[in-house]
Design a protein around this motif. Structure first.
Motif, PDB file in Angstrom:
ATOM      1  N   ASP A  72      73.357 -16.855  32.257  1.00 50.39           N
ATOM      2  CA  ASP A  72      74.492 -16.050  31.809  1.00 50.39           C
ATOM      3  C   ASP A  72      73.987 -14.709  31.317  1.00 50.39           C
ATOM      4  O   ASP A  72      74.371 -14.205  30.260  1.00 50.39           O
ATOM      5  CB  ASP A  72      75.331 -16.781  30.758  1.00 50.39           C
ATOM      6  CG  ASP A  72      76.221 -17.853  31.380  1.00 50.39           C
ATOM      7  OD1 ASP A  72      76.130 -18.086  32.601  1.00 50.39           O
ATOM      8  OD2 ASP A  72      77.007 -18.466  30.645  1.00 50.39           O
ATOM      9  N   ASN A  73      73.111 -14.144  32.130  1.00 48.00           N
ATOM     10  CA  ASN A  73      72.592 -12.810  31.865  1.00 48.00           C
ATOM     11  C   ASN A  73      73.702 -11.777  32.051  1.00 48.00           C
ATOM     12  O   ASN A  73      73.732 -10.762  31.364  1.00 48.00           O
ATOM     13  CB  ASN A  73      71.439 -12.524  32.824  1.00 48.00           C
ATOM     14  CG  ASN A  73      70.397 -13.626  32.789  1.00 48.00           C
ATOM     15  OD1 ASN A  73      69.879 -13.957  31.735  1.00 48.00           O
ATOM     16  ND2 ASN A  73      70.097 -14.212  33.946  1.00 48.00           N
ATOM     17  N   THR A  74      74.599 -12.053  32.991  1.00 50.00           N
ATOM     18  CA  THR A  74      75.785 -11.232  33.216  1.00 50.00           C
ATOM     19  C   THR A  74      77.015 -12.056  32.871  1.00 50.00           C
ATOM     20  O   THR A  74      76.941 -13.269  32.713  1.00 50.00           O
ATOM     21  CB  THR A  74      75.854 -10.753  34.678  1.00 50.00           C
ATOM     22  OG1 THR A  74      75.982 -11.898  35.537  1.00 50.00           O
ATOM     23  CG2 THR A  74      74.603  -9.986  35.052  1.00 50.00           C
ATOM     24  N   ASN A  83      79.591 -11.903  37.159  1.00 48.69           N
ATOM     25  CA  ASN A  83      79.070 -11.896  38.522  1.00 48.69           C
ATOM     26  C   ASN A  83      79.343 -10.562  39.218  1.00 48.69           C
ATOM     27  O   ASN A  83      79.641 -10.513  40.413  1.00 48.69           O
ATOM     28  CB  ASN A  83      79.674 -13.070  39.305  1.00 48.69           C
ATOM     29  CG  ASN A  83      79.180 -13.205  40.723  1.00 48.69           C
ATOM     30  OD1 ASN A  83      79.985 -13.170  41.660  1.00 48.69           O
ATOM     31  ND2 ASN A  83      77.892 -13.354  40.909  1.00 48.69           N
ATOM     32  N   LEU A 100      74.841  -6.739  36.797  1.00 50.30           N
ATOM     33  CA  LEU A 100      73.492  -7.089  37.246  1.00 50.30           C
ATOM     34  C   LEU A 100      72.557  -5.897  37.134  1.00 50.30           C
ATOM     35  O   LEU A 100      71.399  -6.029  36.694  1.00 50.30           O
ATOM     36  CB  LEU A 100      73.548  -7.594  38.690  1.00 50.30           C
ATOM     37  CG  LEU A 100      72.216  -8.013  39.323  1.00 50.30           C
ATOM     38  CD1 LEU A 100      71.536  -9.105  38.506  1.00 50.30           C
ATOM     39  CD2 LEU A 100      72.443  -8.483  40.764  1.00 50.30           C
ATOM     40  N   SER A 119      63.374 -15.179  34.856  1.00 46.03           N
ATOM     41  CA  SER A 119      64.829 -15.271  34.863  1.00 46.03           C
ATOM     42  C   SER A 119      65.280 -16.635  35.360  1.00 46.03           C
ATOM     43  O   SER A 119      64.725 -17.185  36.314  1.00 46.03           O
ATOM     44  CB  SER A 119      65.407 -14.176  35.769  1.00 46.03           C
ATOM     45  OG  SER A 119      66.814 -14.135  35.713  1.00 46.03           O
ATOM     46  N   VAL A 136      69.048 -18.664  36.294  1.00 50.17           N
ATOM     47  CA  VAL A 136      70.434 -18.331  36.631  1.00 50.17           C
ATOM     48  C   VAL A 136      71.411 -19.214  35.842  1.00 50.17           C
ATOM     49  O   VAL A 136      71.133 -20.385  35.566  1.00 50.17           O
ATOM     50  CB  VAL A 136      70.667 -18.484  38.154  1.00 50.17           C
ATOM     51  CG1 VAL A 136      70.556 -19.940  38.596  1.00 50.17           C
ATOM     52  CG2 VAL A 136      71.995 -17.890  38.571  1.00 50.17           C
ATOM     53  N   HIS A 190      77.733 -17.875  34.878  1.00 42.53           N
ATOM     54  CA  HIS A 190      78.349 -16.547  34.897  1.00 42.53           C
ATOM     55  C   HIS A 190      77.601 -15.590  35.820  1.00 42.53           C
ATOM     56  O   HIS A 190      78.157 -14.568  36.229  1.00 42.53           O
ATOM     57  CB  HIS A 190      78.431 -15.974  33.484  1.00 42.53           C
ATOM     58  CG  HIS A 190      79.582 -16.505  32.686  1.00 42.53           C
ATOM     59  ND1 HIS A 190      80.772 -15.843  32.564  1.00 42.53           N
ATOM     60  CD2 HIS A 190      79.718 -17.658  31.976  1.00 42.53           C
ATOM     61  CE1 HIS A 190      81.605 -16.551  31.810  1.00 42.53           C
ATOM     62  NE2 HIS A 190      80.983 -17.653  31.444  1.00 42.53           N
ATOM     63  N   ASP A 191      76.349 -15.907  36.133  1.00 45.75           N
ATOM     64  CA  ASP A 191      75.599 -15.125  37.105  1.00 45.75           C
ATOM     65  C   ASP A 191      75.940 -15.539  38.530  1.00 45.75           C
ATOM     66  O   ASP A 191      75.779 -14.754  39.461  1.00 45.75           O
ATOM     67  CB  ASP A 191      74.090 -15.305  36.896  1.00 45.75           C
ATOM     68  CG  ASP A 191      73.655 -15.022  35.476  1.00 45.75           C
ATOM     69  OD1 ASP A 191      74.060 -13.972  34.943  1.00 45.75           O
ATOM     70  OD2 ASP A 191      72.918 -15.842  34.904  1.00 45.75           O
ATOM     71  N   TYR A 240      71.361 -11.518  43.966  1.00 41.00           N
ATOM     72  CA  TYR A 240      70.788 -11.726  42.637  1.00 41.00           C
ATOM     73  C   TYR A 240      69.264 -11.801  42.729  1.00 41.00           C
ATOM     74  O   TYR A 240      68.543 -11.141  41.964  1.00 41.00           O
ATOM     75  CB  TYR A 240      71.358 -13.017  42.051  1.00 41.00           C
ATOM     76  CG  TYR A 240      70.885 -13.368  40.659  1.00 41.00           C
ATOM     77  CD1 TYR A 240      71.434 -12.750  39.537  1.00 41.00           C
ATOM     78  CD2 TYR A 240      69.921 -14.351  40.457  1.00 41.00           C
ATOM     79  CE1 TYR A 240      71.025 -13.093  38.256  1.00 41.00           C
ATOM     80  CE2 TYR A 240      69.508 -14.704  39.178  1.00 41.00           C
ATOM     81  CZ  TYR A 240      70.060 -14.071  38.083  1.00 41.00           C
ATOM     82  OH  TYR A 240      69.649 -14.416  36.817  1.00 41.00           O
TER      83      TYR A 240
END
Length: 588
Positions: free
Chosen positions: A190-192, A195, A200, A274, A276, A279-280, A359
């Motif tokens: 949930d880095n972003t 989506n 990103l 990273s 995933v 939310h990514d 991604y």
């Protein structure tokens, strides 16, 4: 003061793991990650990491000046704490720290271990940064009509907040217990937030360094719910008496202009990897809708839904949380039915949803390499196989495994497919002479979504209980580190045959209390290992100044707004046993 030794200078009497690693018996080379294709039994070698910068796959190099055990800059020393009393908006300031708690559910704590211990590794976990394009047309802000926490007043400040977290980790440099330099940072998903390509790009620049303008649509000004004039949302620059101001939220002229102003991230001064999250992988973190042309067009288009009735919002949210609309067809129909009430915004192609391949490509882009490694764990093998899981070298004798627990069929809970589970079992079996630490986004209790992968409809999906069983069958697995639930939770997983491990779930950096977690691994020299976990906050000061709309001032405000967000959960910091800990294990 403890006399912790560094693994870079091993004592006499090397453990068999160290001898094998030093002899090159392992299939992972320094600076290399790998990914297995679902149909192969061999690893696909990755691109080599740059030789210019230290790689997290090598044993950490001691700092020029050794770092003594410390507490300053961590939650051991101080934690942002509300001052004053009352039920309205409360200001934050410095408060007492959280003590370290020794947990012995999986092994006894033997006296004198502080003088015997040898440091094996130190690294940092970021999780659930949720970098958010708040002007994106496909956001579910209208659900605030029935759920006050469906939209949060701090969301426009995710980028300065994340940059401040990077600054904190760069300043600390090393573990507070052992002084071992951080080998890397791992993000656990949930880095972003939605989506979107905009998000990103911001994420990659936050982590690796660069200039970020957290704005989309009209480059001249903000277009969204916070200047809509709607009382449902905090209108910081307006005199509108919205619901949040009624609770004491301030009027801050210039807030929105400051929120979309360009900021510069220094990037992490160390390698990063990273993992995933949903939310990514999925629009809104829930919908397997990449093939829906209406929703793809709506993401980049010029219409945005900001309002719905309470009854409509309640019905929509029930379907959302009940996994009744995994492909987003209900969402598409809802938007179509509300076309006439949508507001006009500036279209922007950069808001398009990104695919899993895109991604991975973003991570492989040399422009985002930062301090490496190349691909940040992902390799060309991931692109070829269509996977987002891999293994990497944490330190000599310590292996990291990053899993993909997102379900491509939709919904925000997770699972893994049979091919990935088979790869995991092979990897664990091939590295029995390593200690293993596993990373994922979802927790064991949130891996309940076994909906088939549309691309592999005949493949079975496996839940969290099965994954716990697999990890517990391998005594060299020490920890499973994850996020998703936005809460600090540390769970022991005992096994009768000795395959016990700790599951470490860390709070997010979008909902209060805004944390990251330092993890240090030591050999105590007495048949036990310790995992030390230490929580840290962003570098911004605890106390805010409403007149300070600089990047640092916004990062401080980000924390305070999240504490005061209507409907915010108040238990996400967890118990004392979930925060700063020493977690004992029997050495396998």
């Amino acid at each position: 003061m403890s006399r912790t030794r560094s693994a870079a200078r091993p004592a006499q009497g090397l453990h068999r793991r160290s001898l094998l690693a030093a002899a090159g018996a392992l299939t992972l080379s320094a600076g290399l990650g790998y990914a297995l294709r679902p149909t192969e039994s061999e690893a696909a070698t990755a691109l080599p990491a740059p030789t210019l910068t230290p790689s997290a796959t090598t044993t950490p190099t001691p700092s020029p000046t050794p770092v003594a055990p410390y507490t300053e800059g961590t939650t051991l020393d101080s934690v942002a704490t509300p001052h004053g009393s009352g039920s309205g908006y409360r200001r934050l300031g410095d408060g007492p720290g959280w003590p370290r708690v020794v947990r012995t559910e999986l092994a006894a704590a033997k006296s004198g271990r502080a003088d015997r211990r040898t440091a094996l590794a130190a690294f940092v976990q970021f999780t659930d940064l949720h970098l958010t394009d708040v002007q994106h047309p496909l956001r579910l802000e209208f659900l605030r009509a029935s759920d006050p926490h469906a939209w949060r007043p701090q969301e426009a400040l995710t980028v300065p907040g994340a940059v401040s977290l990077v600054e904190r980790v760069n300043a600390l440099r090393a573990g507070p217990v052992t002084g071992t330099p951080f080998g890397f940072v791992m993000t656990t998903g949930d880095n972003t937030d939605n989506n979107a390509h905009t998000e990103l790009d911001w994420f990659m620049k936050v982590m690796s360094g660069g200039r970020i303008t957290p704005n989309s649509g009209d480059p001249r000004h903000y277009e969204g719910v916070q200047n809509s004039g709607l009382g449902l949302y905090w209108q910081p620059g307006s005199t509108v008496r919205d619901g949040d101001k009624a609770l004491g939220f301030p009027r801050l002229p210039g807030f929105l202009a400051a929120a979309i102003r360009e900021v510069r991230s220094p990037g992490l001064a160390m390698p990063w990897y990273s993992t995933v999250g949903n939310h990514d992988f999925l629009p809104t973190g829930c919908y397997g809708s990449h093939a829906d042309p209406y929703l793809v067009d709506a993401a980049v288009g010029g219409r945005k839904l900001m309002t719905a009735t309470r009854a409509e919002a309640r019905k929509f949210q029930a379907a959302f949380k009940g996994a009744q609309d995994p492909e987003g067809t209900g969402y598409r129909d809802f938007l179509r039915a509300h076309t006439r009430t949508m507001r006009t915004v500036t279209p922007d192609e950069r808001r398009a949803p990104y695919t899993p391949a895109e991604y991975v490509k973003a991570h492989l882009d040399p422009a985002h390499q930062g301090h490496g490694p190349a691909g940040h764990g992902y390799t060309a093998a991931n692109l070829d196989a269509g996977t987002q899981y891999y293994a990497f070298r944490i330190a000599e004798g310590v292996l990291g495994i990053s899993l993909d627990t997102t379900d491509p069929g939709g919904f925000y809970e997770g699972s893994i497919g049979t091919a990935q589970l088979a790869w995991l079992k092979r990897t664990l079996t091939e590295h029995t002479d390593d200690h293993v630490i596993v990373f994922s986004h979802h927790t064991s209790t949130s891996m309940t979504n076994t909906r088939p992968n549309p691309a592999r409809p005949g493949e079975r999906r496996h839940d969290g209980a099965e994954l716990v069983s697999v990890l517990g069958a391998h005594p060299h697995v020490l920890a499973w580190i994850n996020g998703h639930v936005h809460k600090n939770v540390v769970t022991p997983h005992p096994a009768a045959h000795g395959g016990s491990f700790w599951e470490i779930s860390t709070a997010s950096h979008i909902d209060h209390p805004h944390l990251a977690r330092i993890i240090e691994l030591t050999d105590n020299g007495d048949g036990t290992l310790s995992l030390f976990t230490t929580l840290v906050e962003a570098a911004a000061p605890h106390r805010t100044d409403f007149a300070d709309l600089s990047r640092t001032g916004l990062a401080a405000l980000y924390r305070e707004l999240s504490f005061n967000a209507p409907g915010a959960h108040t238990t996400l910091a967890g118990k004392s046993t979930d925060r700063n800990t020493e977690l004992l294990l029997t050495k396998p």
